[in-house]
Design a protein around this motif. Structure first.
Motif, mmCIF file in Angstrom:
data_model
loop_
_atom_site.group_PDB
_atom_site.id
_atom_site.type_symbol
_atom_site.label_atom_id
_atom_site.label_comp_id
_atom_site.label_asym_id
_atom_site.label_seq_id
_atom_site.Cartn_x
_atom_site.Cartn_y
_atom_site.Cartn_z
ATOM 1 N N PRO A 95 0.838 -1.202 0.000
ATOM 2 C CA PRO A 95 0.000 0.000 0.000
ATOM 3 C C PRO A 95 0.874 1.254 0.000
ATOM 4 O O PRO A 95 2.051 1.212 0.317
ATOM 5 C CB PRO A 95 -0.791 -0.123 1.300
ATOM 6 C CG PRO A 95 0.090 -0.907 2.201
ATOM 7 C CD PRO A 95 0.858 -1.848 1.320
ATOM 8 N N ASP A 96 0.245 2.340 -0.337
ATOM 9 C CA ASP A 96 0.964 3.613 -0.362
ATOM 10 C C ASP A 96 0.983 4.229 1.036
ATOM 11 O O ASP A 96 0.500 5.341 1.251
ATOM 12 C CB ASP A 96 0.314 4.572 -1.366
ATOM 13 C CG ASP A 96 0.469 4.058 -2.787
ATOM 14 O OD1 ASP A 96 1.448 3.333 -3.042
ATOM 15 O OD2 ASP A 96 -0.379 4.383 -3.635
ATOM 16 N N LEU A 97 1.531 3.506 1.941
ATOM 17 C CA LEU A 97 1.646 4.027 3.292
ATOM 18 C C LEU A 97 2.967 4.785 3.443
ATOM 19 O O LEU A 97 3.993 4.384 2.909
ATOM 20 C CB LEU A 97 1.594 2.890 4.311
ATOM 21 C CG LEU A 97 0.226 2.242 4.509
ATOM 22 C CD1 LEU A 97 0.335 1.077 5.487
ATOM 23 C CD2 LEU A 97 -0.778 3.251 5.038
ATOM 24 N N ALA A 148 -6.003 4.077 7.227
ATOM 25 C CA ALA A 148 -4.595 3.938 7.537
ATOM 26 C C ALA A 148 -3.964 2.762 6.817
ATOM 27 O O ALA A 148 -2.789 2.760 6.525
ATOM 28 C CB ALA A 148 -4.411 3.764 9.040
ATOM 29 N N ALA A 149 -4.779 1.771 6.554
ATOM 30 C CA ALA A 149 -4.234 0.607 5.877
ATOM 31 C C ALA A 149 -3.869 0.935 4.444
ATOM 32 O O ALA A 149 -2.850 0.486 3.931
ATOM 33 C CB ALA A 149 -5.244 -0.542 5.907
ATOM 34 N N GLU A 150 -4.622 1.716 3.817
ATOM 35 C CA GLU A 150 -4.322 2.049 2.436
ATOM 36 C C GLU A 150 -4.745 3.483 2.176
ATOM 37 O O GLU A 150 -5.783 3.931 2.641
ATOM 38 C CB GLU A 150 -5.056 1.102 1.487
ATOM 39 C CG GLU A 150 -4.656 -0.353 1.706
ATOM 40 C CD GLU A 150 -5.298 -1.259 0.682
ATOM 41 O OE1 GLU A 150 -5.391 -0.840 -0.495
ATOM 42 O OE2 GLU A 150 -5.710 -2.354 1.052
ATOM 43 N N SER A 151 -3.973 4.142 1.430
ATOM 44 C CA SER A 151 -4.260 5.537 1.166
ATOM 45 C C SER A 151 -5.171 5.709 -0.045
ATOM 46 O O SER A 151 -5.694 6.776 -0.267
ATOM 47 C CB SER A 151 -2.957 6.295 0.935
ATOM 48 O OG SER A 151 -2.296 5.725 -0.190
#
Lengths: 333, 160
Positions: A53-55, B86-89
């Motif tokens: 993911p884009d975290l 928060a897990a993925e944007s």
């Protein structure tokens, strides 16, 4: 090992995990094309791959470190300490150098004299004066009590004592002074003297030096100093027969046969020879004797410039020290 | 490793390490603490760490800290649900959401290995170096995890 229907699942998993080489990957792809029914199996396994993911970690700035800021002793403290150390070391060095210079520094005038004598300078007028000052300073303590002994004064050697403000060897001085002047004049003219030294070897004599009348007044050492500087022999005899100025050590040393020469002149008193002073001192040692035939005393002093010959002193920059000894012999029985 | 190398590691690997920790722990604060702890460790031992090994060092430290932390607290059972945002944007597709669910069903080791493999692209050997497992164990564990994920995906598709 090749892929087949029995082991294809392992190959498929290695394929999606990118653990196969190019050849093996091509082998797997060819196998799937040959077995279309297994293509769906491979696609299902591909879907298990998790995409990141884009975290973003939002506290990266808090993790950044600066080497300088994290030092236990920051760099600027080290710099300050280094500067202080340099300053302290420099100060200590200068202080020690100053002490050493004071301890080792000979009287500068003495060293000048050594140089002049070594170079056989004829014009030591300036140095002569400074040497006189140095000698005066060095001999003051030694000679301080000399006049107070009363011997010379009582024996009437006013020639040796220069009155303040008076010319030591003025023409109207006593006969001893006149003889001194005569002797100096002889030294100036080598043709008229048997002195083996050429005229140029003799620095300015006492008479010449005192023409300037700038030396501090002093008793006996006044003459002695000049004699020491001149390095000449001034055997003098008092016309009155009462006193003589003897200078045994100033017999010119370069001649070997002159080293053992006694400089005691045969005074008019003629009552016995005073103890002969052996002139085995180095050329830097001078002495002068005053023989009082009336009171039968011999007074004088020795001066020695310690720490080697002048040339060594110049080469090694050794410092000199003047040692002066004063004596008085009573010849009375 | 110099301070500059360390800061480069922060810039290059902090996000990936945070993703790995967040997906592994499914807890935002825990993931953040683990990341900070890993970088603190790297800073303390930067003199002993080769700059080229910074990434694996960080992941190794973080992984083992996470394991130790989970063993001590066992908070995995009571962890708060990771917020979706928060897990993925970005909005996750359906398949992606199912995969996340399938990932949560894996055990801790399986999940970590899958994340290390898929997120960071580590090889079996490298994963073994991080997790302390040998290459065969990594391979077997990963294969089992893949099969489990596939089965979950297939089952969900069949339901849908």
């Amino acid at each position: 090992m090749t892929i087949n229907r029995n082991n294809y699942e392992e190959y498929f998993l290695l394929y999606i995990d990118r653990e196969l080489g190019d050849a093996e990957r091509q082998m797997v792809e060819d196998f799937v094309r040959r077995h279309p029914d297994l293509e769906k199996e491979l696609a299902a396994l591909r879907q298990t791959v998790v995409l990141p993911p884009d975290l973003v970690f939002e506290h990266k700035e808090a993790l950044l470190r600066d080497e300088k800021e994290r030092r236990l002793f920051p760099l600027y403290l080290w710099r300050i300490a280094a500067a202080l150390l340099i300053v302290l070391a420099g100060g200590w060095f200068l202080m020690m150098a100053g002490k050493t210079g004071k301890q080792d520094q000979p009287p500068a005038d003495s060293l000048k004299i050594a140089v002049k004598k070594d170079a056989k300078h004829v014009k030591p007028s300036t140095e002569l004066k400074t040497e006189n000052r140095e000698s005066s300073a060095s001999a003051k303590k030694t000679y301080a009590d000399f006049p107070r002994s009363g011997t010379l004064r009582k024996t009437g050697v006013p020639v040796i004592r220069q009155q303040p403000g008076s010319d030591l060897l003025s023409p109207d001085s006593n006969p001893v002074q006149q003889k001194l002047i005569a002797a100096k004049q002889n030294h100036r003219n080598p043709a008229e003297t048997t002195n083996p030294h050429p005229a140029g070897d003799f620095p300015q004599t006492a008479a010449t030096a005192n023409q300037d009348n700038r030396q501090p007044s002093m008793d006996l050492p006044e003459i002695a100093r000049n004699e020491m500087l001149s390095g000449t022999t001034i055997p003098q005899s008092d016309q009155t027969g009462k006193s003589e100025i003897l200078n045994p050590s100033t017999i010119n040393p370069p001649s070997p046969d002159s080293d053992e020469r006694s400089a005691f002149s045969k005074g008019s008193g003629g009552k016995g020879q005073p103890p002969s002073t052996i002139n085995d001192q180095p050329s830097t040692a001078q002495s002068i004797l005053v023989f009082d035939s009336k009171n039968k005393t011999v007074s004088g002093f020795f001066k020695k410039l310690l720490s080697g010959p002048p040339e060594d002193a110049v080469a090694d920059n050794h410092r000199k020290r003047v040692s002066v000894s004063v004596f008085q012999f009573n010849l009375k029985k | 490793m110099t301070a500059e190398d360390y800061n480069d590691c922060v810039k290059q690997y902090a996000d990936g390490l945070y993703r790995f920790m967040l997906k592994s722990t499914r807890h935002v604060e825990d993931a953040r603490d683990l990341v900070q702890s890993a970088f603190e460790k790297l800073w303390e031992h930067r003199g002993d760490v080769n700059a080229l090994k910074g990434k694996s060092y960080l992941f190794t430290i973080a992984y083992h800290k996470m394991i130790d932390q989970n063993r001590k607290s066992r908070r995995m059972e009571f962890r708060e649900i990771l917020p979706e945002s928060a897990a993925e944007s970005r909005p996750a597709p359906h398949l992606r959401k199912v995969l996340e669910e399938a990932l949560d069903r894996l055990n801790e080791r399986q999940r970590s290995l899958v994340l290390l493999k898929d997120y960071e692209g580590y090889s079996y050997e490298e994963i073994g170096g991080i997790t302390g497992l040998n290459e065969s164990q990594v391979k077997v564990t990963l294969h089992r995890a893949r099969v489990q994920l596939k089965q979950y995906l297939v089952s969900v598709e069949n339901v849908l």
